[in-house]
Design a protein around this motif. Structure first.
Motif, PDB file in Angstrom:
ATOM      1  N   PHE A 410       0.829  -1.197   0.000  1.00  0.00           N
ATOM      2  CA  PHE A 410       0.000   0.000   0.000  1.00  0.00           C
ATOM      3  C   PHE A 410       0.861   1.243   0.000  1.00  0.00           C
ATOM      4  N   ASN A 411       0.257   2.350  -0.423  1.00  0.00           N
ATOM      5  CA  ASN A 411       0.877   3.663  -0.353  1.00  0.00           C
ATOM      6  C   ASN A 411      -0.105   4.600   0.335  1.00  0.00           C
ATOM      7  N   LEU A 412       0.411   5.391   1.262  1.00  0.00           N
ATOM      8  CA  LEU A 412      -0.395   6.363   1.995  1.00  0.00           C
ATOM      9  C   LEU A 412       0.355   7.684   1.961  1.00  0.00           C
ATOM     10  N   ARG A 413      -0.269   8.695   1.397  1.00  0.00           N
ATOM     11  CA  ARG A 413       0.417   9.983   1.244  1.00  0.00           C
ATOM     12  C   ARG A 413      -0.547  11.126   1.510  1.00  0.00           C
ATOM     13  N   GLY A 414       0.006  12.257   1.930  1.00  0.00           N
ATOM     14  CA  GLY A 414      -0.811  13.426   2.202  1.00  0.00           C
ATOM     15  C   GLY A 414      -1.014  14.267   0.967  1.00  0.00           C
ATOM     16  N   SER A 415      -2.132  14.990   0.927  1.00  0.00           N
ATOM     17  CA  SER A 415      -2.384  15.959  -0.134  1.00  0.00           C
ATOM     18  C   SER A 415      -1.425  17.134   0.005  1.00  0.00           C
ATOM     19  N   ASN A 416      -1.101  17.780  -1.129  1.00  0.00           N
ATOM     20  CA  ASN A 416      -0.250  18.968  -1.097  1.00  0.00           C
ATOM     21  C   ASN A 416      -1.012  20.224  -0.694  1.00  0.00           C
ATOM     22  N   THR A 417      -2.335  20.172  -0.712  1.00  0.00           N
ATOM     23  CA  THR A 417      -3.121  21.394  -0.568  1.00  0.00           C
ATOM     24  C   THR A 417      -4.144  21.366   0.561  1.00  0.00           C
ATOM     25  N   GLU A 418      -4.412  20.207   1.170  1.00  0.00           N
ATOM     26  CA  GLU A 418      -5.454  20.121   2.195  1.00  0.00           C
ATOM     27  C   GLU A 418      -5.116  18.997   3.171  1.00  0.00           C
ATOM     28  N   PRO A 419      -5.738  18.998   4.368  1.00  0.00           N
ATOM     29  CA  PRO A 419      -5.439  17.964   5.376  1.00  0.00           C
ATOM     30  C   PRO A 419      -6.115  16.637   5.054  1.00  0.00           C
ATOM     31  N   VAL A 420      -5.736  16.080   3.927  1.00  0.00           N
ATOM     32  CA  VAL A 420      -6.339  14.849   3.422  1.00  0.00           C
ATOM     33  C   VAL A 420      -5.241  13.822   3.210  1.00  0.00           C
ATOM     34  N   ILE A 421      -5.535  12.581   3.539  1.00  0.00           N
ATOM     35  CA  ILE A 421      -4.599  11.487   3.327  1.00  0.00           C
ATOM     36  C   ILE A 421      -5.183  10.562   2.270  1.00  0.00           C
TER      37      ILE A 421
END
Length: 449
Positions: A410-421
């Protein structure tokens, strides 16, 4: 942020109009672009949004005030701005677009000569600072611009990727009332296909919804048209058509991940032994296909600036992201929304099989969750906690957190623009395991929110 500079993102400019992005900001940005890069001639294009023309005019005022000659491309897609930037004597180009964002947004994508992107690492932060420091106001009236049209030469370029003869495919095309229609209209006489047009006319009020086929609710019109007309496949685009999305002959949406593998295979058939760049979110299918085709897979951080930079460094023939951005060396390492479906059409013709047959085995071999988004309070702390929970796997931090086990990853990464994963899970031929692990990770994220 003050002065509306929240519109400056990692790779481009994007924000609500007029609060975050307006004509004064566009005017100041035009001047900042001219002073930072000293271009002699800059081409400007715009999408169909109601605010786009005024923003383009303000940009042009800012550029021309610094002595820059401005070429007006008019209504066009980002792909056409990239093409203009590849032409002799063009020192930069800017597309005014908010692509797939809501109707009250707009934005800009900036490149230099040769379509080299201007991003956070290559001048965008300088432009932000200079724009913030300026107090200039956009003049009224029309700016000095020269009308320019590079569409005929782009049509010539795109037509090279089709071959006459063979079965005449029927293909549904849905621009979503965005900017793709005029280029498709110009290209159509050169195509050995029959086009079935849906939501074809550019319309900034977006009467059929914002052109964003990643949203399941925006796929129905394309899927229904494919089935109703007995088409070989369907294509839908986002607003500035730098991304295209494919539907098979049954009207079923095909995840972009599997199109990456298909296009890698097609490009390696044309250019054996080359390198292919891919993002880290979903990888196993792409790596296997590229290896079997005699190519070399290379992983890059997600995002167009990173992909393009890595492709240039490696001289890669193709780069693909599961988000439906497809990059081509033959197109100055830029993303194109036209080349992918033209190449797929050629594959369908050559194989003598439906599109579903070209991807079904790959989907079965590597079932994937698709990207799942969750809002969290602190992206970094969630990533650390998930890494701790799965520390017995093979961990990679190239882009967010990637964890690999023998039968799943799996890959889990944060958005560059909002508090979203953003979560992506895939397995080796085990859909049940994919669903189990997806739910397991989502439950863990929920407990950490």
């Amino acid at each position: 942020m003050v002065n509306g500079l929240s519109c400056f993102k990692a790779y481009d400019i994007r924000g609500k109009v007029p609060g975050e992005l307006n004509e004064d900001i566009a005017f100041r940005l035009g001047g900042a672009f001219a002073r930072r890069f000293s271009p002699r001639r800059v081409a400007l294009g715009r999408d169909i949004r109601h605010s786009s023309e005024a923003l383009l005019h303000a940009l042009a005022h800012g550029l021309s005030a610094e002595g820059v000659e401005v070429l007006d491309l008019g209504l066009c897609g980002t792909e056409e701005v990239y093409w203009a930037a590849q032409q002799p004597g063009i020192d930069g180009a800017i597309e005014v677009t908010a692509s797939h964002n809501p109707i009250d947004y707009n934005g800009m994508k900036l490149v230099l000569a040769g379509a080299v992107p201007v991003s956070g690492d290559s001048g965008l932060r300088d432009l932000e600072a200079a724009t913030a420091a300026s107090l200039g106001r956009a003049p009224s009236g029309l700016p000095p611009m020269i009308r320019a049209d590079f569409r005929p030469s782009l049509v010539d370029f795109l037509a090279r990727f089709t071959t006459p003869g063979g079965r005449r495919l029927k293909i549904v095309v849905n621009p979503g009332n965005g900017a793709a229609g005029p280029l498709l209209e110009a290209l159509e006489p050169r195509l050995p296909f029959e086009l079935v047009k849906v939501h074809f006319e550019p319309d900034g009020s977006f009467p059929n919804g914002i052109p964003n086929p990643l949203l399941p609710e925006n796929r129905g019109a394309t899927a229904e048209a494919v089935k109703r007309h007995g088409a070989d496949f369907g294509v839908a685009w986002d607003g500035d058509f730098d991304r295209c999305f494919l539907f098979d002959e049954n009207g079923d949406f095909i995840e972009g991940y599997y199109i990456v593998g298909l296009l890698a295979q097609a490009l390696l058939q044309r250019s054996p032994g080359e390198r292919v760049v891919h993002d880290p979110r979903l990888t196993w299918n792409t790596v296997e296909i590229v290896g079997e085709a005699g190519g070399t897979p290379i992983q890059s951080k997600t995002g167009h600036a990173f992909i393009k930079e890595r492709m240039r460094r490696e001289d890669a023939v193709y780069g693909g992201e599961m988000s439906a951005h497809h990059y081509f060396r033959d197109f100055a390492y830029c993303d194109s929304g036209m080349l992918p479906w033209l190449l797929v059409a050629e594959l369908v013709k050559a194989a003598g099989q439906p599109l579903s047959a070209l991807v079904s085995e790959r989907i079965r071999r590597y079932p994937a969750s698709g990207e799942i988004n969750r809002t969290v309070g602190d992206v970094a702390s969630v990533l650390r906690a998930v890494a701790q929970r799965y520390q017995d796997g093979e961990i990679d931090w190239t882009d967010g957190l990637s964890v690999q086990f023998p039968q799943w990853r799996f890959n889990l990464r944060g958005s560059n623009t909002e508090p979203v994963i953003r979560l992506n899970v895939e397995t080796r031929g085990d859909e049940g395991l994919m669903r189990e692990k997806t739910q397991q990770i989502l439950t863990l994220i929920e407990s950490l929110r």
